[in-house]
Design an enzyme around this catalytic site. Structure first.
Site, mmCIF file in Angstrom:
data_model
loop_
_atom_site.group_PDB
_atom_site.id
_atom_site.type_symbol
_atom_site.label_atom_id
_atom_site.label_comp_id
_atom_site.label_asym_id
_atom_site.label_seq_id
_atom_site.Cartn_x
_atom_site.Cartn_y
_atom_site.Cartn_z
ATOM 1 N N HIS A 29 3.061 -10.532 10.025
ATOM 2 C CA HIS A 29 2.244 -10.786 8.834
ATOM 3 C C HIS A 29 3.066 -10.488 7.588
ATOM 4 O O HIS A 29 3.689 -9.427 7.483
ATOM 5 C CB HIS A 29 0.995 -9.899 8.873
ATOM 6 N N CYS A 58 -0.108 -16.257 5.345
ATOM 7 C CA CYS A 58 0.301 -15.102 4.540
ATOM 8 C C CYS A 58 1.549 -15.401 3.709
ATOM 9 O O CYS A 58 1.638 -15.017 2.540
ATOM 10 C CB CYS A 58 0.529 -13.886 5.436
#
Length: 340
Positions: A222, A284
């Protein structure tokens, strides 16, 4: 001939013939581009052919087409689909037995905007992989968690790699008062070292931090956006996280690193954590790119206020608008990895 050219391309015969000369007139090109923006398929096909040229005009036209394709420049509805279909037809021609060695089609054999647009249109998955390999080459993961490799480059849920983010963010911020570091993993996968702390130690010891120091950080598959900035000569740290809240261990590692930069007091580290990814899967990296773009444009405005307002506004967008953001931002990021 006059009637045919005018009905197909909205150009006079001299203007049409001029498109194939060494020096193309600005007037004829402007007329053609206007019809392309309006979605005229014949004009789109013609402009895509002009984009094959390996000169300044060819590169200019190719960029205009990609700007329309990526949403950077506005055109008629579905213009991206019309453009990528035209590019796909050129790609198919460039790879047939007669034309495959023709140097006029060079841009369809290298990591070009034309090739990327053709790849987005092909329904053949094996062809997508073949084109993706030409564009990406061989990629190496920077962390154990990072997802890289030659997969479907046009997948709407694909994780953006370190190299792609680096090229996009460095390209976007050239000449701006932002120092953007190469994307990193927060924790080294084998030693357990806090990589952000190590890099901050080195920067502080050598030349000190810039007034706006950006790190794009990978935390277990992430990406988060990290900014060190100054307010009244005090160092602040902002973390922009567009998915689930970070765990406490990760936050502690970030706070420990921030102390090295000088953000040591309570409240010096600000976490903005809002899930924006319901319709932007694995997006992201896209939001890191967007955050950098926003802060580049807003200058001295409070970065916390800028990104909070952006997040609140994004959540008000319709599903269709959020999905369009996903598609267009991926295209804008990938453009920085293309050679022409």
């Amino acid at each position: 001939m006059n009637i045919c050219v005018n009905s197909l391309y909205r150009l006079s015969t001299p203007q049409f013939q001029n498109l194939y000369s060494e020096e193309v007139s600005d007037e004829g090109l402007a007329l053609l581009i206007r019809e392309v923006e309006n979605g005229d398929q014949n004009c789109i096909d013609l402009l895509c052919n002009l984009a094959l040229r390996n000169d300044d005009l060819g590169h200019k036209v190719e960029k205009i087409l990609f700007d329309l394709f990526s949403g950077k420049k506005h055109g008629s509805p579905d213009i991206d689909k019309k453009i990528n279909q035209a590019c796909l037809m050129l790609y198919q021609t460039a790879n047939n037995d007669i034309a495959k060695n023709n140097t006029d089609f060079k841009k369809l054999h290298i990591p070009s905007r034309l090739l990327y647009m053709a790849g987005s249109a092909t329904p053949d998955f094996s062809k997508k992989l073949e084109i993706a390999h030409k564009i990406l080459g061989d990629q190496i993961a920077q962390t154990e968690e990072e997802q890289v490799g030659v997969e479907n480059l046009w997948c709407p849920a694909r994780m953006v790699s370190s190299d792609e983010l680096s090229r996009a963010t460095q390209g976007m911020t050239q000449g701006l008062s932002l120092s953007v570091n190469y994307p990193i993993g927060l924790i080294h996968p084998t030693t357990g070292e806090n990589v952000l702390s190590a890099q901050l130690h080195e920067k502080v010891a050598q030349s000190g931090l810039s007034d706006n120091e950006v790190f794009l950080i990978n935390t277990e598959s992430h990406w988060i956006f990290c900014l060190f900035y100054k307010i009244a000569e005090k160092i602040k740290c902002l973390i922009f996280n567009t998915h689930h809240d970070l765990n406490q261990n990760t936050k502690q590692e970030i706070r420990a690193a921030a102390k090295i930069a000088g953000a040591s007091e309570e409240g010096d580290v600000n976490f903005i954590e809002i899930d924006l990814q319901n319709n932007v899967p694995n997006g992201c990296g896209l939001f890191c790119f967007q955050a950098l773009q926003l802060l580049s444009a807003t200058g001295q405005n409070d970065p916390v206020a800028v990104l909070r307002e952006y997040s609140e506004n994004f959540l008000r967008l319709s599903v269709e608008e959020q999905t369009l953001f996903n598609t267009e931002t991926r295209r804008k990021i990938h453009e920085y990895s293309l050679t022409s």
